[in-house]
Each structure stands twice: as C-alpha cells, then as structure tokens.
Scaffold this motif. Structure first.
Motif, PDB file in Angstrom:
ATOM      1  N   GLU A 286       0.838  -1.189   0.000  1.00  0.00           N
ATOM      2  CA  GLU A 286       0.000   0.000   0.000  1.00  0.00           C
ATOM      3  C   GLU A 286       0.876   1.243   0.000  1.00  0.00           C
ATOM      4  O   GLU A 286       0.626   2.206  -0.726  1.00  0.00           O
ATOM      5  CB  GLU A 286      -0.881  -0.040   1.246  1.00  0.00           C
ATOM      6  CG  GLU A 286      -1.982   0.982   1.321  1.00  0.00           C
ATOM      7  CD  GLU A 286      -2.725   0.818   2.651  1.00  0.00           C
ATOM      8  OE1 GLU A 286      -3.970   0.860   2.618  1.00  0.00           O
ATOM      9  OE2 GLU A 286      -2.074   0.654   3.700  1.00  0.00           O
ATOM     10  N   GLY A 290       1.690   2.128  -3.709  1.00  0.00           N
ATOM     11  CA  GLY A 290       0.745   3.235  -3.725  1.00  0.00           C
ATOM     12  C   GLY A 290       1.438   4.554  -4.026  1.00  0.00           C
ATOM     13  O   GLY A 290       0.872   5.445  -4.642  1.00  0.00           O
ATOM     14  N   SER A 293       2.102   4.363  -7.985  1.00  0.00           N
ATOM     15  CA  SER A 293       0.971   4.482  -8.894  1.00  0.00           C
ATOM     16  C   SER A 293      -0.312   4.531  -8.092  1.00  0.00           C
ATOM     17  O   SER A 293      -0.466   3.794  -7.129  1.00  0.00           O
ATOM     18  CB  SER A 293       0.933   3.277  -9.831  1.00  0.00           C
ATOM     19  OG  SER A 293      -0.363   3.114 -10.339  1.00  0.00           O
ATOM     20  N   GLU A 294      -1.231   5.390  -8.486  1.00  0.00           N
ATOM     21  CA  GLU A 294      -2.479   5.404  -7.730  1.00  0.00           C
ATOM     22  C   GLU A 294      -3.373   4.235  -8.136  1.00  0.00           C
ATOM     23  O   GLU A 294      -4.427   4.034  -7.561  1.00  0.00           O
ATOM     24  CB  GLU A 294      -3.209   6.734  -7.913  1.00  0.00           C
ATOM     25  CG  GLU A 294      -3.579   7.059  -9.341  1.00  0.00           C
ATOM     26  CD  GLU A 294      -4.421   8.329  -9.402  1.00  0.00           C
ATOM     27  OE1 GLU A 294      -3.964   9.305 -10.019  1.00  0.00           O
ATOM     28  OE2 GLU A 294      -5.511   8.319  -8.825  1.00  0.00           O
ATOM     29  N   TYR A 295      -2.923   3.464  -9.079  1.00  0.00           N
ATOM     30  CA  TYR A 295      -3.713   2.308  -9.488  1.00  0.00           C
ATOM     31  C   TYR A 295      -3.132   1.012  -8.930  1.00  0.00           C
ATOM     32  O   TYR A 295      -3.268  -0.047  -9.514  1.00  0.00           O
ATOM     33  CB  TYR A 295      -3.786   2.238 -11.016  1.00  0.00           C
ATOM     34  CG  TYR A 295      -4.299   3.522 -11.623  1.00  0.00           C
ATOM     35  CD1 TYR A 295      -3.459   4.366 -12.340  1.00  0.00           C
ATOM     36  CD2 TYR A 295      -5.622   3.913 -11.439  1.00  0.00           C
ATOM     37  CE1 TYR A 295      -3.925   5.550 -12.862  1.00  0.00           C
ATOM     38  CE2 TYR A 295      -6.092   5.102 -11.952  1.00  0.00           C
ATOM     39  CZ  TYR A 295      -5.243   5.925 -12.662  1.00  0.00           C
ATOM     40  OH  TYR A 295      -5.685   7.111 -13.174  1.00  0.00           O
ATOM     41  N   TRP A 296      -2.470   1.134  -7.780  1.00  0.00           N
ATOM     42  CA  TRP A 296      -1.726  -0.010  -7.247  1.00  0.00           C
ATOM     43  C   TRP A 296      -2.609  -1.197  -6.926  1.00  0.00           C
ATOM     44  O   TRP A 296      -2.136  -2.327  -6.824  1.00  0.00           O
ATOM     45  CB  TRP A 296      -0.916   0.397  -6.016  1.00  0.00           C
ATOM     46  CG  TRP A 296      -1.732   0.583  -4.783  1.00  0.00           C
ATOM     47  CD1 TRP A 296      -2.469   1.685  -4.445  1.00  0.00           C
ATOM     48  CD2 TRP A 296      -1.915  -0.358  -3.728  1.00  0.00           C
ATOM     49  NE1 TRP A 296      -3.089   1.489  -3.243  1.00  0.00           N
ATOM     50  CE2 TRP A 296      -2.765   0.252  -2.773  1.00  0.00           C
ATOM     51  CE3 TRP A 296      -1.440  -1.645  -3.474  1.00  0.00           C
ATOM     52  CZ2 TRP A 296      -3.151  -0.393  -1.607  1.00  0.00           C
ATOM     53  CZ3 TRP A 296      -1.815  -2.283  -2.303  1.00  0.00           C
ATOM     54  CH2 TRP A 296      -2.672  -1.651  -1.386  1.00  0.00           C
ATOM     55  N   HIS A 297      -3.925  -0.978  -6.816  1.00  0.00           N
ATOM     56  CA  HIS A 297      -4.816  -2.101  -6.550  1.00  0.00           C
ATOM     57  C   HIS A 297      -4.774  -3.146  -7.652  1.00  0.00           C
ATOM     58  O   HIS A 297      -5.089  -4.307  -7.431  1.00  0.00           O
ATOM     59  CB  HIS A 297      -6.263  -1.608  -6.359  1.00  0.00           C
ATOM     60  CG  HIS A 297      -6.585  -1.284  -4.932  1.00  0.00           C
ATOM     61  ND1 HIS A 297      -7.449  -0.272  -4.562  1.00  0.00           N
ATOM     62  CD2 HIS A 297      -6.177  -1.846  -3.778  1.00  0.00           C
ATOM     63  CE1 HIS A 297      -7.535  -0.233  -3.241  1.00  0.00           C
ATOM     64  NE2 HIS A 297      -6.774  -1.176  -2.744  1.00  0.00           N
TER      65      HIS A 297
ATOM     66  N   GLU C 109      -9.727  -0.863 -11.006  1.00  0.00           N
ATOM     67  CA  GLU C 109      -8.600   0.038 -11.183  1.00  0.00           C
ATOM     68  C   GLU C 109      -8.242   0.181 -12.648  1.00  0.00           C
ATOM     69  O   GLU C 109      -7.831   1.242 -13.106  1.00  0.00           O
ATOM     70  CB  GLU C 109      -7.387  -0.447 -10.389  1.00  0.00           C
ATOM     71  CG  GLU C 109      -7.579  -0.329  -8.895  1.00  0.00           C
ATOM     72  CD  GLU C 109      -7.851   1.095  -8.455  1.00  0.00           C
ATOM     73  OE1 GLU C 109      -6.949   1.940  -8.610  1.00  0.00           O
ATOM     74  OE2 GLU C 109      -8.953   1.364  -7.961  1.00  0.00           O
ATOM     75  N   ARG C 112     -10.580   2.588 -14.103  1.00  0.00           N
ATOM     76  CA  ARG C 112     -10.268   3.942 -13.640  1.00  0.00           C
ATOM     77  C   ARG C 112      -9.055   4.485 -14.383  1.00  0.00           C
ATOM     78  O   ARG C 112      -8.995   5.662 -14.746  1.00  0.00           O
ATOM     79  CB  ARG C 112     -10.002   3.917 -12.125  1.00  0.00           C
ATOM     80  CG  ARG C 112     -10.234   5.256 -11.450  1.00  0.00           C
ATOM     81  CD  ARG C 112     -10.455   5.061  -9.962  1.00  0.00           C
ATOM     82  NE  ARG C 112      -9.273   4.566  -9.281  1.00  0.00           N
ATOM     83  CZ  ARG C 112      -8.352   5.348  -8.732  1.00  0.00           C
ATOM     84  NH1 ARG C 112      -8.481   6.639  -8.798  1.00  0.00           N
ATOM     85  NH2 ARG C 112      -7.315   4.805  -8.139  1.00  0.00           N
ATOM     86  N   TRP C 113      -8.124   3.615 -14.663  1.00  0.00           N
ATOM     87  CA  TRP C 113      -6.908   4.001 -15.390  1.00  0.00           C
ATOM     88  C   TRP C 113      -7.262   4.403 -16.818  1.00  0.00           C
ATOM     89  O   TRP C 113      -6.754   5.384 -17.349  1.00  0.00           O
ATOM     90  CB  TRP C 113      -5.935   2.827 -15.348  1.00  0.00           C
ATOM     91  CG  TRP C 113      -4.653   2.992 -16.100  1.00  0.00           C
ATOM     92  CD1 TRP C 113      -3.674   3.899 -15.860  1.00  0.00           C
ATOM     93  CD2 TRP C 113      -4.223   2.204 -17.204  1.00  0.00           C
ATOM     94  NE1 TRP C 113      -2.651   3.730 -16.747  1.00  0.00           N
ATOM     95  CE2 TRP C 113      -2.942   2.691 -17.583  1.00  0.00           C
ATOM     96  CE3 TRP C 113      -4.768   1.134 -17.916  1.00  0.00           C
ATOM     97  CZ2 TRP C 113      -2.220   2.138 -18.625  1.00  0.00           C
ATOM     98  CZ3 TRP C 113      -4.043   0.580 -18.961  1.00  0.00           C
ATOM     99  CH2 TRP C 113      -2.781   1.096 -19.302  1.00  0.00           C
ATOM    100  N   SER C 117     -11.424   8.986 -13.046  1.00  0.00           N
ATOM    101  CA  SER C 117     -12.299   8.794 -11.896  1.00  0.00           C
ATOM    102  C   SER C 117     -13.651   9.459 -12.030  1.00  0.00           C
ATOM    103  O   SER C 117     -14.552   9.197 -11.250  1.00  0.00           O
ATOM    104  CB  SER C 117     -11.630   9.342 -10.630  1.00  0.00           C
ATOM    105  OG  SER C 117     -10.461   8.636 -10.380  1.00  0.00           O
TER     106      SER C 117
END
Lengths: 327, 249, 306
Positions: A286, A290, A293-297, C109, C112-113, C117
C-alpha cells in the motif's frame, strides 16, 4: 527452506525491531505504518480463528472491526463533548480510557458475533458467505444513516485516548501497546489451536458428521470460534480508530471485509503468522506501490490471483516450502 | 429372552414415491453380530442413517437400551451409546492418526471447552487413544498424517475411533469396503473378538466375512426385511436366493 | 400518501427488480451449474455500462451502445472464463471468493486508469425520453417502462431458452449432475463458457440500461452485485424463477420500504427522527428480508431442499 516456527519468531522480531529503529532514527511515519500493520494483523488473526481453524468463510468480519471502531468513537465523542450517552435509567458517560473502551468493544463484538453466528450458522457454504456479507452491509448502511455519530462523514476524536501510565500520544508508545496486544493474541491463538477445543474445531471443519458421531456438536464449536474471532477483530477495530483518531462507515464496508481476508490469504490460511505476514505485506505494498501508482490495486489484484491460483500456502508456504501448516 | 441393546420397530421412510424403508423391525442382542445384507439399492444406507440419527424416519420407533431414541439427533445417540463407522471413511485428513482417535476420546469422556492446555498433555485422553490404536494395530502410525495412510489402514482407524467411544452397540457400515483378502481376514478376526465388548450391527457386502462372523443375518430387499435367521438358514433360504439371483434360480 | 405516489413507487420497485433480475439470472446459472461464486459479475455490469457510454459518445446511437455493452461484457466474460475462472471450478468457495475479488480490483482500477475517476454520461435516447400517461392519469417516465418491459421479455426468453432448447436442457441437467452430463458426451467446457458469456451479456445489458438513469462510474457494479447475491440467496441458487421472484421482492422491498418506513415511524416519532430512522431501517430492509427467508428456508424459496 526455513522452518515455520523460526519464521514466526523472525517475523515478530522484525515487527518489533523496525519501529524501534525508526524511533531512534526519528522516523515517526514508519512507526505509524508499523502500527497500522500490527492492527491489521490483529484483525486478521481474529478472522483466522473463524476462517482458518473453523473453516467459516465470513465475508462480513468488518462488522466487528466497525463495532470496535464505533465503540471507541462513541465513547470518546461523548467524553470530549462532555455529554453523557444516556441519563436514564442509568447514567452512562463517555470515556477516553483505552482499557474501558476495549472492554466495551469486545463485549459488544461478542454479543454481535453471538447473534450473527446463531443466525448464520443455520446455513452453510455460499449461503453462509452471503449472509455474513449481508450483515456487514446492514451495519454499513445503518452507520451511514446514523447522523448522530457523523453518518457518512464519520466521527473524529481529537485526542488519542489514554492508557494508565503511558503517554499514548507518542507514536512508539502506542505502537508498543498494539504490539503487546498482538503478541498476547498470537499466544492465545497458539494455545487454542493445540487445545482440545482446537482439535474438535479442526475436525468440525473437516468432517462435521464424524464430530457428531463422537458426541460433540460441530455447530456449537463453530459458534464459539466465531465469537472469539469477532471479539479479537473488534478489539482491532477499536485500536484502528484510535490510531487514526477517526471512525467512519467504511470500517463496516464489504471492501474492508475483503481486505481482512486478503491479509490472511497473502500470508497463508491457518498459519500462525500468516495473517501477520500478510498484513505487513499489504501495508508495505500500500505504501510503496501506492506511492508509485495510484492504481496499485491492480498489482494487488494480480498478486492475489497468483497466490490463489498457484501458491495456495501464501507467502508462508512459499518461504517454508510446505503447503499445509506442519509445526 | 435377553433384552436387545438396539431395536427398531416397524421403521418407515419414503423419498417421494420411493419407499426406502418399509416396516423394518430388527434388533441387536448382547454379544452378537447381526449382519444386514441385501442387493444394491435395498436401502441399507438409509436404514443405518435412521438408526444412527442422520435421518428421521417417517414412522416407527428406535430403541436403544430400552430408551426411545427415534427423535434424538446423531450427537445425542452417540452419547447414548452408538458407535458408528462410516462406509466412506469420515476422518480428518489434515490431522494425524493420533489426533483423529483423540477426537473420539474427547467426545466420549472430556468436554471440548478447554482452550488453554494442549490436548497432547492430557494423559487420560492420550492413553485412551493409544489403547484404541494398539488394539487395531496402528500404534506405530500415531504421528502419521491420515492422508498418508493406505485405504486399509484408514478402515482400521475408523474402527479405532469407534472403540474410544466404548459404545453400547457398534453400527458398522461396510467396514470391509475396499479391503483386500488379507485386510478382510484381519478385520474379520478383530470383529470376532470385539463382539464380547459390545454387539455389532454390521452392514456388509463381503459374504465371506458375513458368513464367518454373523450370529444372525437379516436380508433387506427393496426396503423390507424378507428373512432373518442364522447363517445356515439364510444360506438355504429360497426367498433369499430369489432376491439375489432372480426368480427360478 | 397518495395512490399516485404508491403506484409510481411500485413501478419503480418493479423496474429496479427486473434490472436486478438481469444480474441475478447470470449469477444463479453460474453458481447453480458451475458451482462457482463469481464476485466479478459486478465488474461485467460496469464494463457494459462503460462500453455503452463510450460507443454512445462516439456514434450517438443508443442501440449500438446496447449492442456494444453486451458484446464487451460477453467478450470480457469469455476471456476471464478461459484464462482464470476455468481453474477455479475445482477449488473451494474461499478460493473462488478471493480470486474473483482480485478480479474486481483489477477491473475497477483498470477501468479507472482507462477512463479516469469522473463519471461518464450515458443519455436516454430521445425516442425513449419523457413521460407517458398511464391509465388513471399517472405520469411515468417512458424509459423506466421500457426497462420493465425489456426485463420481463428477457425473463420470458430466458425461461423458454432453459426449458425448450437443447442447450437449455443441458444447463438444467448440468445443474443436477455435472459429472453425468460430461460422461454423456456434452462438451462441458464449451457449455460453461457459454453460460458464463450469457450471464456476462445480461450483466452488461443491465449496466448499460441502468447507466442511462444513474451515472456510469467505477465501482457501480459492486452494490448491484451484492444485491444480486441477496436475490439469488432469497430465490434459491440455480433457479431462474427464484431469481425473478427474488429480484422483484427485493426491488419492491427496497423501493417501497424507503417510502413507507419513514411514514410508519412518523406515526409515533417526531418527523425528523422518523425520517432518519425510517431511512436507516429501509436500507437494511433487504438484508433483514434475506435473513428471515434464510431462517425459514435455509436454501432459499426455490432452492434445492436438503
């Protein structure tokens, strides 16, 4: 390959050593991160008693996490606004004492787990999963509409609660409190697993009809496991709320329930330190991923998929080289 | 006339239009081995399930030691004295052999509501479990994982778990299933000696074992007991011959 | 409380219900036949909505958008089934829950990518917009009526498909005994892929249709997914009829509960307290309904009796 017992000891040692290092090197954020990992680990160890030992796939364990959190939030809120919770028939005032809050959190979680367990254990398999999920949703929506305690916006507690003799505002102190609790619970988990109850529960998970034919009640065994599990996760919730000085409905969300399960799976189901390794790994991912990248999920999802499909024993399984817990 | 340990009276069970149990009355006398045989689909498993508590009969009565247990559940019947073995081994595969037998000992004597001391340090339970293992000949395998046992050894373990219960009556569902000639012989010898401890209601397909062990045999066909008698009586019975081999055999 | 309002809310409940049915039908088939808990079904709903919004934005045609929605969802479904879901049929529920949860993370995600958003907009086409006057003088949005009709049509078509076609019979047989129909020569893996694709297409259609009245955004699928699970648990897993009845029950309970519970509470509480307590209870009403059904019938209204 490392022996599991040694791995368990190593993990706890590292988990203690890293924040200590951070303390001496003035890195309070690392301490906060470590505390977060410890609290998540506690929640996961709690769930693992129901899931790993009891075979109960509870997709609504966030209920207890949230109950613990809101126990803290409500009691602290009333204390900081100097208003009592209730005046008649008993006078109940708020409190900012951690031990009292923990007691309330655990007792409330126990009641909730008893009720939810009694209802849910009438079902099995996917129905059980769904009904526990549904209870989670119930609490989630209820807390959103409970305007008195913030509703969707949540509730802030301005000052961290107090523990006798300790300045809890200092990060390393609060970390120490959480770490000690984790160690105690891990010890409890070990004892339970080796106890007569643990043996009967394990059998109830694998061959419930056998358990009946030796004169034991598998449902009652599972119910007790569920209650113990809820109490521990509830305590974790109270600590989490204290860490963030904030409690909100997301603590009840199904995503939270899923995350607690992820902690266990990452580390390895039914392993002693699996939940701890999983929680630590999650917090590190996280933080580091995180940051990248903010898309780490997405990466978390891929990792989870790989583990479920190819590495069933989780990270502990990979490191010790064994699929099933041995010692 | 001694009182039976276990007795069913006119048991009835239907699944929709299928009458699986049609007025079955059998009993189990002290010290005997009473075998229940019958062609496939006769309703043996249904009968066992009703006797042991997994299935509730539509009508009829089941008595254990003179007490009416017809509507009690499996757990209570186990506590009342029924020691069951399963046709398909119901063993905790992830646990060791010793742990499986300890489960039996725990259910029989202890309360499972103990959380803090390891079960392995409970010498009473341990002794009971080891005793049962020794009696079936598995004492050297106590620490072996059940999943690593051979089929025959698992059948032995099934019996060991039932032994720890010190039941008033054994109900065994095809204990010889899948055993080779050697294994069958050993188990036959074992069961022969076991009858003095508690009588055995034995559902079996293995006729050699049945004829070697049974004091009485009941033949179940389409849910009905068509005949009950000694080995010789059953062997020479026309009705039984017809049931197994068809008319005109 | 006017009759008009009640009728309008009943219609809303029906509309909500049939859209839930589209989701639930796929889910119940997938679980009933393949024994698979599929949490990623909500993602397929979302993919349908996004595909529709994208295509509608490009071409301006609602019909093309709907086709794109079903196609995109079906293709995504087939890919996911062949690459991942296939490996899960033999595993236990926990593994299925976790693996499909992982898929949710990846899809959400990923979307979203790709799209950012902020919500996308999908507009109701002109020929479906505006109110329609129903017998009794009630004004009701035409589009919502269209949704109700589409939903009921799909229910009917699905029912016919299951009961009258060869594939439908294979599906029903597969529900009862997977190994048997494989032994009888039915190509199980093709059948499973087909069922998965069908369920995905239905989910995508639902996403697109509902996307026009709500917004199209990441995470829109999960609340609907959870409700769809509640529906199939109430209706009984594997039963299309159960999915329809369950969906209508849930739709009506949620919509009518939201209106009537606050009113009920106003009878003995102050208005503002009644409103908030009533709304709170209404949001929990569906789950309470599910709980009650499960306690009465642990395998749902039309599920297999154990």
């Amino acid at each position: 390959m490392i022996r599991e017992r040694h791995l368990n000891a190593l993990v706890l040692l590292l988990l203690f050593a890293v924040p200590l290092w951070a303390f001496f090197n003035d890195a309070p954020f690392t301490i906060t991160l470590a505390t977060r990992a410890v609290i998540f680990a506690l929640a996961a160890v709690g769930l693992n008693i129901a899931l790993g030992l009891g075979g109960l796939v509870s997709f609504g364990h966030a209920v207890f996490f949230g109950i613990g959190g809101y126990s803290m939030g409500i009691l602290a809120h009333h204390a900081q606004t100097y208003t009592p919770l209730m005046e008649a028939p008993f006078l109940i005032e708020g409190t900012k004492s951690m031990p009292v809050i923990w007691l309330v959190a655990m007792v409330t979680s126990a009641f909730a787990a008893l009720l939810i367990g009694l209802l849910s254990l009438r079902t099995a398999g996917v129905y059980f999963i769904m009904i526990t999920l549904a209870f989670g949703q119930m609490f989630y929506f209820f807390s959103i509409s409970w305007a008195a305690y913030g509703g969707e916006d949540g509730l802030s507690v301005y000052v961290r609660n107090g523990f006798p003799g300790v300045n809890t505002l200092v990060p390393i102190n609060f970390f120490a409190i959480c770490f000690v609790i984790l160690c105690l619970v891990v010890l409890l988990n070990t004892l339970i697993a080796k106890s007569p109850f643990g043996l009967a529960l394990s059998a109830a998970r694998q061959v419930p009809q056998r358990v009946q034919t030796v004169g034991l009640d598998p449902t009652r065994l599972k119910l007790v496991a569920f209650v113990i599990s809820g109490v521990i996760t509830g305590l974790a919730g109270a600590l989490f709320a204290d860490l963030n000085r904030f409690v909100s409905p997301t603590m009840f969300s199904w995503q939270m329930s899923g995350e607690i399960m992820i902690f266990i799976i990452l580390g390895g189901v039914a392993r002693l330190c699996g939940p701890i390794i999983g929680a630590v790994t999650f917090v590190m991912l996280e933080h580091f991923l995180g940051g990248l990248s903010e898309y780490w999920h997405i990466y978390l999802g891929v990792l989870l998929l790989i583990i479920v499909l190819f590495a069933r024993g989780g990270l502990v399984g990979l490191i010790t080289g064994r699929e099933v817990a041995h010692d | 006339m001694t009182d039976p340990i276990l007795a069913t009276h006119d048991l009835q069970k239907s699944f929709g239009a299928l009458k699986a149990t049609d007025g079955v009355s059998i009993d189990l006398l002290p010290g005997e081995i009473h075998a229940v045989i019958g062609p496939n689909g006769a309703g043996k498993s249904t009968l066992i399930a009703q006797i042991c508590g997994g299935l509730m009969p539509d009508a009829g009565r089941i008595d254990l030691l003179g007490q009416n247990v017809t509507h009690t559940n499996t757990r209570k019947r186990a506590k009342a004295g029924i020691g069951r073995t399963f046709q398909i081994s119901a063993l905790a595969m992830e646990d060791t052999v010793l742990q499986n037998v300890l489960l039996g000992a725990l259910g029989a004597s202890g309360s499972p509501w103990r959380f803090f001391r390891p079960i392995l340090s409970d010498t009473t339970l341990r002794d009971k479990a080891t005793e049962a293992l020794t009696r079936v000949g598995l004492q050297d395998y106590a620490a072996t994982l059940t999943s690593e046992l051979s089929h025959g050894q698992r059948r032995q373990l099934e019996v060991a778990v039932a032994l720890t219960l010190k039941p008033k009556a054994f109900v065994m569902d095809e204990p010889m299933a899948g055993l080779g000639a050697e294994g069958s012989k050993l188990l036959t010898g074992f069961l022969d000696a076991l009858r003095s401890e508690a009588p055995i209601l034995l559902v079996e397909h293995d006729m050699d074992a049945v004829f070697a062990l049974a004091d009485r045999i009941s033949v179940l066909v389409y849910g009905k007991i068509i005949e009950t008698g000694t080995v010789d009586q059953i062997r020479s019975s026309q009705a039984v011959r017809e049931a197994y081999l068809g008319e005109g055999a | 409380m006017s009759t008009l309002l009640i009728i309008e809310q009943v219609l809303n409940g029906l509309q909500f219900g049939v859209m839930l049915f589209l989701m639930a039908a796929g889910l119940t088939l997938i679980f009933g036949v393949m024994g698979l808990i599929n949490l990623a079904h909500g993602s397929l709903y979302m993919i349908g909505a996004f595909a529709a919004a994208a295509v509608a934005g490009l071409t301006g045609s609602f019909v093309l958008a709907l086709i794109a929605a079903m196609a995109a969802a079906a293709i995504a479904g087939v890919l996911v089934e062949m690459l991942i879901i296939r490996r899960l049929y033999a595993t236990d529920h926990l593994d299925q829950v976790l693996a499909t949860f992982a898929l949710i993370l990846i899809f959400s995600e990923g979307t979203r990518w790709l799209f950012g958003s902020f919500p996308l907009f999908l507009n109701i086409p002109d020929y479906f917009s505006g109110p329609v006057t129903l017998p009794g003088g009630i004004q009701y949005p035409l589009y919502r009526l269209v949704l109700i009709c589409v939903g009921l049509l799909v229910a009917g078509a699905l029912g016919l498909f299951i009961t009258r076609t060869r594939v439908g019979i294979q599906i029903r047989a597969g529900k009862n005994d997977r190994e048997m129909i494989a032994a009888l020569g039915v190509d199980i893996s093709k059948l499973y892929t087909l069922i998965f694709a069908l369920g995905a297409a239905l989910a995508g259609l639902a996403g697109a249709l509902v996307g026009a009245i709500q917004s199209v955004q990441v995470g829109m699928g999960e609340p609907v997914l959870i409700l769809a699970f509640v529906v199939i648990v109430i209706g009984g897993i594997g039963s299309i009829k159960g999915a329809l009845i369950g969906a209508l029950l849930v739709g009506l309970t949620d919509t009518l509960g939201g209106i009537f519970l606050p009113e009920l509470f106003k009878l003995f509480m102050a208005p503002s307290a009644a409103q908030s307590s009533g709304s709170a209870l209404a949001s929990m009403a569906i789950y309470i309904l599910m709980g009650v059904v499960l306690i009465w019938r642990p395998t749902g209204l039309f599920g297999a009796r154990i």
